[in-house]
Design a protein around this motif. Structure first.
Motif, PDB file in Angstrom:
ATOM      1  N   GLY A  68       0.808  -1.210   0.000  1.00 41.53           N
ATOM      2  CA  GLY A  68       0.000   0.000   0.000  1.00 41.53           C
ATOM      3  C   GLY A  68       0.843   1.261   0.000  1.00 41.53           C
ATOM      4  N   TRP A  71       2.501   1.645  -3.382  1.00 42.39           N
ATOM      5  CA  TRP A  71       1.516   2.053  -4.397  1.00 42.39           C
ATOM      6  C   TRP A  71       1.214   3.546  -4.288  1.00 42.39           C
ATOM      7  CZ3 TRP A  71      -0.103  -1.749  -7.773  1.00 42.39           C
ATOM      8  CH2 TRP A  71      -1.047  -1.369  -8.708  1.00 42.39           C
ATOM      9  N   ALA A 285      -4.939   9.470   1.723  1.00 42.93           N
ATOM     10  CA  ALA A 285      -3.676   8.751   1.573  1.00 42.93           C
ATOM     11  C   ALA A 285      -2.595   9.352   2.463  1.00 42.93           C
ATOM     12  CB  ALA A 285      -3.239   8.783   0.108  1.00 42.93           C
ATOM     13  N   THR A 289      -0.743   7.431   5.613  1.00 43.98           N
ATOM     14  CA  THR A 289       0.706   7.299   5.645  1.00 43.98           C
ATOM     15  C   THR A 289       1.289   7.979   6.873  1.00 43.98           C
ATOM     16  OG1 THR A 289       0.662   7.379   3.228  1.00 43.98           O
ATOM     17  CG2 THR A 289       2.799   7.611   4.280  1.00 43.98           C
TER      18      THR A 289
END
Length: 576
Positions: A68, A71, A285, A289
């Protein structure tokens, strides 16, 4: 040959010990399996089962998070991708025992959160000091290994499969799964790498797992080598279980891959440049993160720094028992600098790190140069296979083999390094030289040998041709690998725990000892060591920057001189 003699001979003798203990003065009788029958029973089997399921769980979790993250950073191109990549590198430099202890002291009853907010997260604390915490810490560290195993493949993946999936009307999630399926070789490589690192980890085993009374196989091997009397045959017999598990995983990986084709690019298809996502998607995202790196990096650092300022001690179980009721204090740091000898582990580990990294990089460079310029293809392949096998060998097995081999009377009379810091230095060099070989292979292969051949054609001797033509292209890589190994060796725990001399404790051992009694002193010692390592990194990078600036200025002066000469010649040629 020297590396083979220093590494393979002690390890081979140690692994042969349970079959023929009498040949090494460890028992009577001939060839047999008695140490295996003695070792594999009771809590040893429990520890082996625990290590297996923890390794599988941590590897699966690390692989999912790493895919993940790769990506998001390589395909979606979220904001701050460069910062997240730097965070992955920092994960590699943070030892598992420091990460475990940092989070443990963050959540403890008298820990950083409780002292700062007055709220004790009892549920999280009880959950962390147990199998769940072991899996969490090992999976966080495993993300770094899995990320570097899959990131390049994710970055270079072509757009053919995605285009074909969209043409055939597949929904977005099915399109993503089709692309992920083409990553199977990289995913398996990352899983095997994380599994090997997880099962052979000693940092969490000797701290968090030991505090939680959760037996794992690496700490069990250590107890057999540290107990009185030492039972080397049983430790060697247990070590075979780790080797057998790694071999089985590699065979399974080869069986799954077989002769299947996982190509994700057709013809001259270029790599995908990443898809554009909405502002909300980028925010989600970035939030996900950031949350991961908060748990993996910021949390442990806050726990270590905060506990060093709270003045806590430790109970018999290793948990925080008391803290300074008057708030933050620098008493632990004052005690470090006022008490003679307390800071000596920092300087000892720094010296061993500098020496060990220098020798390991030198050996790695020599082996790569021999393979590239002098070696034959078959010999180079054998060396490469041997080095990969050595990297997969658990450090605790390597350390136990060193203790056993150099303690043999015949070896000790010829080479009296047992119970000295020289044995620890040899362990560092031998243990990390294979890693240096692998890390330097890419830069040397990329530089090629055409410039070296050109120098030889123009009359340079081999050494001068290499230093003038090839070294300027790879010297930054040499410095980077050297700095990485200095940092890793300085905080190395399993080799330090087993091989250090009684005359002086290296940093990791001293920190582990302090954590059992004076938490504030141990964490303050850790903070000072990290500061010393950052100072070394800053000084070396400053010298590298200054050397680069000097080189650029010298090259600019040379180009200006050439331009002036050409201009003068042009003026002469055009004058009537």
């Amino acid at each position: 040959m020297l590396l083979i003699a220093l590494l393979l001979v002690p390890t081979a003798c140690f692994l042969l010990l349970p079959f023929i203990p009498s040949a090494f003065g460890q028992g009577t009788g001939g060839i047999g399996f008695a140490p295996f029958r003695t070792a594999y029973q009771g809590y040893v089997l429990t520890a082996l089962v625990n290590s297996m399921w923890v390794g599988l769980a941590a590897s699966a979790a690390a692989l999912v998070i790493a895919v993940g993250l790769a990506w998001l950073c390589e395909r979606v191109r979220i904001a701050g991708a460069g910062v997240w990549r730097l965070g992955v590198w920092l994960l590699l430099l943070l030892p598992t025992y420091l990460s475990a202890l940092g989070i443990e002291y963050l959540l403890a009853p008298r820990g950083v959160i409780a002292e700062a907010t007055g709220w004790y997260p009892a549920t999280l604390d009880h959950l962390f000091v147990g199998p769940a915490g072991v899996v969490l810490v090992l999976s966080l560290r495993g993300v770094a290994f899995a990320y570097f195993a899959v990131a390049d493949v994710v970055r270079s993946m072509g757009s053919d499969l995605a285009d074909a999936a969209r043409v055939h009307g597949l929904p977005r999630w099915r399109t993503v799964m089709v692309q992920v399926g083409s990553l199977t070789p990289a995913l398996l490589a990352g899983f095997v790498l994380v599994f090997a690192e997880t099962v052979s980890d000693f940092g969490v085993a000797s701290t968090l797992a030991a505090d939680a009374h959760f037996p794992v196989i690496t700490y069990t091997i250590f107890t057999f080598t540290a107990a009185i009397p030492i039972d080397f045959p049983a430790a060697a017999a247990i070590s075979w279980s780790l080797i057998g598990v790694f071999a089985a995983v590699l065979v399974l990986q080869r069986y799954i891959l077989g002769n299947r084709n996982f190509s994700a690019r057709v013809g001259s298809s270029s790599s995908s440049s990443g898809r554009t996502v909405s502002a909300r998607g980028r925010q989600v995202a970035a939030l996900a993160t950031g949350a991961f790196f908060t748990v993996a990096l910021i949390g442990p650092v806050l726990g270590i720094v905060g506990s060093s300022l709270l003045g806590g001690t430790a109970s018999s179980g290793g948990a925080v028992a008391a803290a300074n009721s008057s708030g933050l204090t620098f008493a632990a740091y004052r005690a470090l600098f006022d008490t003679p000898g307390v800071l000596s582990p920092v300087w000892l580990s720094l010296q061993l790190g500098l020496a060990g990294a220098t020798l390991a990089v030198a050996i790695g460079l020599v082996i790569n140069l021999w393979n590239q310029y002098r070696g034959r293809a078959r010999a180079a392949a054998l060396i490469d296979i041997g080095l990969v096998a050595v990297i997969g060998l658990p450090s605790i097995v390597l350390a136990a083999g060193f203790v056993f081999f150099y303690n043999l009377p015949a070896v000790y009379n010829a080479l009296p390094v047992y119970n000295t810091q020289w044995l620890l230095l040899v362990g560092y060099v031998v243990g990390f030289s294979p890693l240096a070989v692998r890390m330097l292979h890419g830069p040397l292969a990329q530089a090629g040998r055409s410039l070296y051949d050109a120098g030889r054609v123009h009359g340079f001797i081999a050494l001068r041709a290499w230093t003038k033509a090839v070294l300027p292209l790879i010297w930054r890589s040499l410095v980077s690998v050297w700095l990485f190994l200095v940092a890793v060796i300085m905080f190395e725990l399993p080799l330090s725990e087993v091989l250090h001399a009684p005359s002086g404790e290296p940093l990791a051992v001293a920190v582990a000892v302090q954590f059992k009694s004076q938490i504030a002193t141990g964490t303050a010692l850790t903070v000072v060591a990290i500061a010393a390592m950052i100072a070394v990194l800053g000084a070396v990078n400053g010298l590298v920057w200054a050397a680069g600036m000097l080189h650029r200025r010298q090259r600019a002066r040379q180009e200006a001189a050439v331009d002036s000469l050409v201009a003068g010649l042009t003026t002469v040629n055009t004058t009537p």
